[in-house]
Design a protein around this motif. Structure first.
Motif, PDB file in Angstrom:
ATOM      1  N   ASN A  28       0.836  -1.256   0.023  1.00 53.52           N
ATOM      2  CA  ASN A  28      -0.154   0.038   0.074  1.00 53.52           C
ATOM      3  C   ASN A  28       0.909   1.239   0.121  1.00 53.52           C
ATOM      4  OD1 ASN A  28      -1.213   2.420   2.165  1.00 53.52           O
ATOM      5  ND2 ASN A  28      -2.701   1.367   0.812  1.00 53.52           N
ATOM      6  N   GLU A  29       2.019   1.246   0.722  1.00 52.19           N
ATOM      7  CA  GLU A  29       2.597   2.467   0.917  1.00 52.19           C
ATOM      8  C   GLU A  29       3.598   2.559  -0.335  1.00 52.19           C
ATOM      9  OE1 GLU A  29       4.294   5.879   2.675  1.00 52.19           O
ATOM     10  OE2 GLU A  29       2.612   4.660   3.203  1.00 52.19           O
ATOM     11  N   PHE A  30       4.044   1.617  -1.034  1.00 49.80           N
ATOM     12  CA  PHE A  30       4.741   1.639  -2.341  1.00 49.80           C
ATOM     13  C   PHE A  30       3.708   2.407  -3.512  1.00 49.80           C
ATOM     14  CE2 PHE A  30       5.380  -0.140  -6.368  1.00 49.80           C
ATOM     15  CZ  PHE A  30       6.779   0.283  -6.830  1.00 49.80           C
ATOM     16  N   CYS A  31       2.521   1.852  -3.440  1.00 49.66           N
ATOM     17  CA  CYS A  31       1.732   2.338  -4.532  1.00 49.66           C
ATOM     18  C   CYS A  31       1.371   3.847  -4.140  1.00 49.66           C
ATOM     19  CB  CYS A  31       0.590   1.398  -4.706  1.00 49.66           C
ATOM     20  SG  CYS A  31       0.771  -0.308  -5.172  1.00 49.66           S
ATOM     21  N   GLU A  32       1.134   4.043  -2.899  1.00 54.51           N
ATOM     22  CA  GLU A  32       0.593   5.572  -2.710  1.00 54.51           C
ATOM     23  C   GLU A  32       1.870   6.450  -2.694  1.00 54.51           C
ATOM     24  OE1 GLU A  32       0.355   9.008  -0.447  1.00 54.51           O
ATOM     25  OE2 GLU A  32       1.811   7.309   0.308  1.00 54.51           O
ATOM     26  N   ARG A  33       3.050   5.965  -2.607  1.00 52.56           N
ATOM     27  CA  ARG A  33       4.213   6.922  -2.523  1.00 52.56           C
ATOM     28  C   ARG A  33       4.581   7.083  -4.305  1.00 52.56           C
ATOM     29  NH1 ARG A  33       4.878  10.694   0.301  1.00 52.56           N
ATOM     30  NH2 ARG A  33       2.681  10.613   0.388  1.00 52.56           N
ATOM     31  N   PHE A 172       9.597  -0.719   5.289  1.00 49.09           N
ATOM     32  CA  PHE A 172       8.652   0.231   5.056  1.00 49.09           C
ATOM     33  C   PHE A 172       9.094   1.666   4.533  1.00 49.09           C
ATOM     34  CE2 PHE A 172       5.889   4.022   6.346  1.00 49.09           C
ATOM     35  CZ  PHE A 172       4.444   3.724   5.975  1.00 49.09           C
ATOM     36  N   TYR A 173      10.258   2.336   4.760  1.00 50.52           N
ATOM     37  CA  TYR A 173      11.070   3.445   4.374  1.00 50.52           C
ATOM     38  C   TYR A 173      11.454   2.982   2.803  1.00 50.52           C
ATOM     39  CZ  TYR A 173       9.669   5.811   8.675  1.00 50.52           C
ATOM     40  OH  TYR A 173       8.862   6.436   9.628  1.00 50.52           O
ATOM     41  N   LEU A 174      11.935   1.810   2.973  1.00 51.20           N
ATOM     42  CA  LEU A 174      12.396   1.355   1.663  1.00 51.20           C
ATOM     43  C   LEU A 174      11.554   1.426   0.437  1.00 51.20           C
ATOM     44  CD1 LEU A 174      14.893   0.143  -0.066  1.00 51.20           C
ATOM     45  CD2 LEU A 174      14.297  -2.107   0.520  1.00 51.20           C
ATOM     46  N   SER A 175      10.343   0.956   1.043  1.00 53.75           N
ATOM     47  CA  SER A 175       9.153   0.921  -0.093  1.00 53.75           C
ATOM     48  C   SER A 175       8.900   2.581  -0.420  1.00 53.75           C
ATOM     49  CB  SER A 175       7.958   0.512   0.655  1.00 53.75           C
ATOM     50  OG  SER A 175       7.365   1.169   1.499  1.00 53.75           O
ATOM     51  N   ILE A 176       9.038   3.453   0.562  1.00 56.19           N
ATOM     52  CA  ILE A 176       8.750   4.850   0.085  1.00 56.19           C
ATOM     53  C   ILE A 176       9.785   5.459  -0.789  1.00 56.19           C
ATOM     54  CG2 ILE A 176       8.927   7.244   0.975  1.00 56.19           C
ATOM     55  CD1 ILE A 176       7.843   6.028   3.946  1.00 56.19           C
ATOM     56  N   ASN A 177      10.969   5.095  -0.717  1.00 58.96           N
ATOM     57  CA  ASN A 177      12.150   5.644  -1.483  1.00 58.96           C
ATOM     58  C   ASN A 177      11.927   4.747  -2.805  1.00 58.96           C
ATOM     59  OD1 ASN A 177      13.535   7.522  -0.026  1.00 58.96           O
ATOM     60  ND2 ASN A 177      14.181   5.701   1.357  1.00 58.96           N
ATOM     61  N   ALA A 178      11.607   3.653  -2.921  1.00 58.80           N
ATOM     62  CA  ALA A 178      11.250   2.782  -4.136  1.00 58.80           C
ATOM     63  C   ALA A 178      10.211   3.315  -4.704  1.00 58.80           C
ATOM     64  CB  ALA A 178      11.044   1.298  -3.826  1.00 58.80           C
ATOM     65  N   GLY A 179       9.133   3.656  -4.107  1.00 60.16           N
ATOM     66  CA  GLY A 179       7.855   4.430  -5.006  1.00 60.16           C
ATOM     67  C   GLY A 179       8.155   5.339  -5.497  1.00 60.16           C
ATOM     68  N   SER A 183       8.584   6.116  -9.486  1.00 58.84           N
ATOM     69  CA  SER A 183       7.556   7.185 -10.457  1.00 58.84           C
ATOM     70  C   SER A 183       8.198   8.193 -11.096  1.00 58.84           C
ATOM     71  CB  SER A 183       6.665   7.668  -9.161  1.00 58.84           C
ATOM     72  OG  SER A 183       7.134   8.197  -8.156  1.00 58.84           O
ATOM     73  N   THR A 184       9.146   8.710 -10.367  1.00 59.16           N
ATOM     74  CA  THR A 184       9.837  10.186 -10.980  1.00 59.16           C
ATOM     75  C   THR A 184      10.871   9.685 -12.106  1.00 59.16           C
ATOM     76  OG1 THR A 184      10.226  10.859  -8.597  1.00 59.16           O
ATOM     77  CG2 THR A 184      11.340  12.131 -10.174  1.00 59.16           C
ATOM     78  N   VAL A 185      10.953   8.660 -12.096  1.00 55.12           N
ATOM     79  CA  VAL A 185      11.707   7.983 -13.513  1.00 55.12           C
ATOM     80  C   VAL A 185      10.517   7.902 -14.597  1.00 55.12           C
ATOM     81  CG1 VAL A 185      12.905   6.201 -14.783  1.00 55.12           C
ATOM     82  CG2 VAL A 185      13.723   7.052 -12.522  1.00 55.12           C
ATOM     83  N   ILE A 186       9.388   7.225 -14.338  1.00 53.55           N
ATOM     84  CA  ILE A 186       8.498   6.585 -15.161  1.00 53.55           C
ATOM     85  C   ILE A 186       7.618   7.715 -15.603  1.00 53.55           C
ATOM     86  CG2 ILE A 186       6.525   5.101 -15.397  1.00 53.55           C
ATOM     87  CD1 ILE A 186       8.197   3.131 -13.761  1.00 53.55           C
ATOM     88  N   THR A 187       6.880   8.371 -14.617  1.00 51.38           N
ATOM     89  CA  THR A 187       5.893   9.376 -15.159  1.00 51.38           C
ATOM     90  C   THR A 187       6.374  10.546 -16.186  1.00 51.38           C
ATOM     91  OG1 THR A 187       6.227  10.819 -13.166  1.00 51.38           O
ATOM     92  CG2 THR A 187       4.466   8.981 -13.173  1.00 51.38           C
ATOM     93  N   PRO A 188       7.582  11.178 -16.186  1.00 48.43           N
ATOM     94  CA  PRO A 188       7.954  12.071 -17.136  1.00 48.43           C
ATOM     95  C   PRO A 188       7.860  11.316 -18.386  1.00 48.43           C
ATOM     96  CG  PRO A 188       9.175  12.334 -15.115  1.00 48.43           C
ATOM     97  CD  PRO A 188       8.370  11.057 -14.861  1.00 48.43           C
TER      98      PRO A 188
END
Length: 706
Positions: A28-33, A172-179, A183-188
């Protein structure tokens, strides 16, 4: 305690000592971040290039949104701890969050209304209104669940699972950074795609749609684990309790400022009539740290401009790194990448080396250094901006017009335009745009232009790596235009095409005669931010050498300053973040009472919100050039850095555990004294008129607040 733990089912099964339920929370946290940072990465470019806002207004709305995202966690924590509980708060606000992301994706679909020939929606008010509603819902959702998810994950562990709980927070914090990194690579990349039903332009619906889909997935995954969760019932919010205690002390102090009550050693001691000394001692520790938080927003004012001003700066730079092309909004990934590199270097090399040199590098001194590094990052950004400004074309203001004169005849022309004397060879244009403040009339053999109805091509601002072409058809027949296998329709004789926005690099332009079915292939290499006009002359023929007869006129030169020059400023601000943010959180944790660490966490998030508000205030100051604004922010942070260093000199480090233990021993005696006070108050209150006015006022105040 066991009484506060409610389970709809028995405790979920565990794997290697870890509850299966935490899998749902981590996903959930990965997807949200991913959803939040993916949307935020392209947001400022959406404002500028879709909604057509200028840089200043786009920056203002961006930082207003970020400020709201860091203000709402306080309300989310209060709702969760006082009424709904963490589980229901996460579910309800995630629904709001997902709705906001979906609305943002819908707002970017420009074909739901008629668009003009440039692909700009005519009904722009509709898109702006949807965008603002979407951002408001996202701010409420992401901020509201921010203080709940990590704490909810910690609730899933029993008291004997401290080791597993610690490992969970690391994951948990690893999932935050991974997400955020992915996303910053993919969405642009998604944004840079061309999409649309009637008109083609950058694909913001896809760039917002994928984060929206990830948020829906986050919600579904979290709900699927519902039967396995340990759900702790609301027990009251400690932040509310602290605020009430502080409020009581302030009111009580000012209520008796003219009375004969003895002075207290600390202003918080005025709360002793209602609150026990242990709580007051804890609040004193919290207030002491919160006072040090006052200068911190200035750091965040600079730090969060990575997603606004620095991204806009990158749009005027060359992102071709040879083996890969970097989009302007992808440069933000430099920050999380450098964090992964710098954190272990600082912890295992720099800090131990400083300790061996016997330097007293206290946490507050580290934070001071972090502020200074962030200020230097903006000095570096200013130096880069100065170089960029030297290469940019001079675009007109709203009171000035620009024109480029193109000779479409097969003979030389002499022309006068105002005070400008031009000599144009066949199928060429003047090298620079001419600037006009007033319209002028022409006579025979004179080219004329009016400001309201320009007869020729004007300048056009684009976002790299997109470039543009416009095609002028001087051929004696209608032509079809296709660019990179995308059909752009017909161009009639002596007319021009709409601007065609295409990607950086080599582009294949197909020119076709619809009557004879004959074709000509023309290859045009486009640099970042460049713009060209292609002239198809009257002498054009469909043969093997057809491409050579097409003349390319450069309207806007490609960007020449490379994006790699932004790396030093990203390095400085990331290094500043590591020694400022990481150290600041550790400092607050070490100086906070055991049950009030969340209060200081809320205060820390509040400094981020205030920092973004500072950007709005400083941004309202009109400066002639962008680099001057960077220097202004750097100067303000250096000034705040000096103030903070002075404040740090007077701070005395404490051990909250010892202080709490000291006051815990006094608590029973303190409670007995307060009971005696209550009894005396009751007796006095029953004796009408037996006390002075000031005393009865005090008694009424205490009895109404107890």
């Amino acid at each position: 305690s066991a009484e506060t733990r409610e389970r709809s089912k028995p405790k979920s099964a565990s794997v290697c000592g870890y509850p299966i339920s935490i899998f749902f929370i981590v996903v959930n946290e990965f997807c949200e971040r991913f959803s939040y940072y993916g949307m935020r990465a392209v947001l400022v470019l959406y404002f500028k290039y879709f909604l057509r806002w200028d840089d200043d207004f786009a920056t203002t709305i961006y930082h207003t949104f970020v400020a709201l995202c860091y203000l709402t966690p306080i309300f989310g924590a209060i709702i969760a701890d006082s009424w709904l509980g963490k589980f229901k708060t996460i579910v309800y606000l995630s629904i709001v969050y997902a709705a906001g992301q979906v609305i943002m994706a819908v707002s970017a679909i420009h074909d739901i209304t008629d668009a003009n020939k440039d692909g700009i929606p005519d009904n722009m008010t509709f898109h702006v209104a949807l965008s603002m509603v979407g951002l408001l819902l996202i701010a409420l959702g992401t901020g509201g669940i921010k203080p709940c998810v990590a704490a909810f994950g910690g609730d899933q562990f029993q008291d004997h699972q401290e080791k597993q709980r610690s490992t969970f927070f690391s994951i948990f914090y690893l999932s935050i950074n991974a997400g955020s990194l992915l996303s910053t690579v993919i969405t642009p990349i998604l944004r840079a795609q061309q999409c649309g039903i009637h008109t083609k332009q950058q694909c913001y619906p896809l760039a917002f749609g994928v984060p929206a889909a990830l948020m829906v997935v986050a919600l579904i995954v979290f709900i699927l684990g519902s039967g396995m969760y340990i759900k702790v019932a609301p027990q009251g919010n400690v932040l509310v309790k602290v605020c009430k205690c502080i409020g009581f002390a302030i009111k009580n102090r000012f209520r008796h400022r003219h009375s004969q009550y003895p002075k207290r050693q600390h202003w918080m001691d005025w709360a002793e009539e209602k609150y026990d000394k242990l709580l007051i001692a804890q609040v004193k520790m919290v207030v002491k740290v919160l006072f040090l938080y006052l200068p911190l927003p200035m750091f965040w004012a600079l730090f969060d401009q990575q997603g606004s001003r620095w991204t806009l700066q990158a749009t005027n730079m060359n992102g071709d790194f040879g083996i890969l092309v970097i989009f302007p909004d992808q440069m933000q990934t430099v920050n999380p990448i450098l964090i992964l590199v710098l954190v272990p270097i600082m912890d295992s090399l720099i800090y131990p080396l400083i300790a061996k040199c016997k330097l007293n590098f206290t946490p507050l001194k580290r934070m001071t250094v972090g502020m200074f590094l962030a200020a230097m990052a903006f000095v570096a950004a200013a130096l880069v901006q100065i170089q960029i400004d030297r290469t940019l074309p001079k675009f007109p203001s709203n009171t000035v017009g620009q024109a480029k004169f193109i000779n479409m005849l097969n003979r030389s022309l002499s022309a006068t335009a105002g005070t400008n004397l031009l000599s144009l060879e066949p199928y060429t244009a003047n090298e620079e745009y001419l600037t006009f403040r007033d319209s002028f009339d022409g006579t025979r053999n004179t080219i004329s232009i009016s400001e309201t109805e320009p007869t020729l091509v004007s300048s056009y601002s684009l976002v790299p790596p997109v470039a543009a072409n416009i095609v002028l058809n001087g051929f004696g027949s209608v032509l079809n235009l296709t660019v990179n296998n995308q059909d752009y329709g017909e161009i009639v004789t002596n007319d021009m095409s709409d601007y065609v926005q295409v990607s950086h690099g080599n582009n294949v332009i197909l020119i076709k005669n619809p009557l004879t079915e004959m074709e000509c292939v023309y290859n045009q290499k486009l640099g970042f931010g460049s713009s060209y006009t292609l002239i198809i002359p009257s002498t054009f023929t469909f043969d093997q050498n057809c491409a050579q007869s097409i003349n390319a006129v450069t309207d806007i030169q490609p960007n020449t300053v490379h994006m790699a020059w932004q790396i030093p400023q990203y390095f400085l601000i990331t290094a500043g973040e590591v020694v400022f943010s990481v150290t600041g959180l550790e400092f607050a944790y070490s100086q906070a009472p055991s049950n009030m660490k969340s209060v200081l966490q809320a205060g820390w998030l509040l400094t981020v919100a205030v920092g973004n508000i500072i950007v709005l205030i400083v941004g309202a100051i009109t400066l002639p050039v962008q680099w001057a604004e960077y220097i202004l922010f750097a100067s303000l942070l250096v000034l705040v850095c000096i103030v903070f260093s002075i404040m740090a000199m007077f701070y005395t480090y404490i051990d909250p555990v010892k202080i709490e233990a000291q006051f815990s021993q006094m608590e029973p005696e303190d409670k007995d004294k307060r009971k005696d006070v209550q009894k005396k108050d009751s007796v006095k209150k029953s004796r009408k008129g037996s006390s002075s006015d000031s005393d009865s006022d005090h008694e009424d105040f205490i009895s109404s607040k107890m």
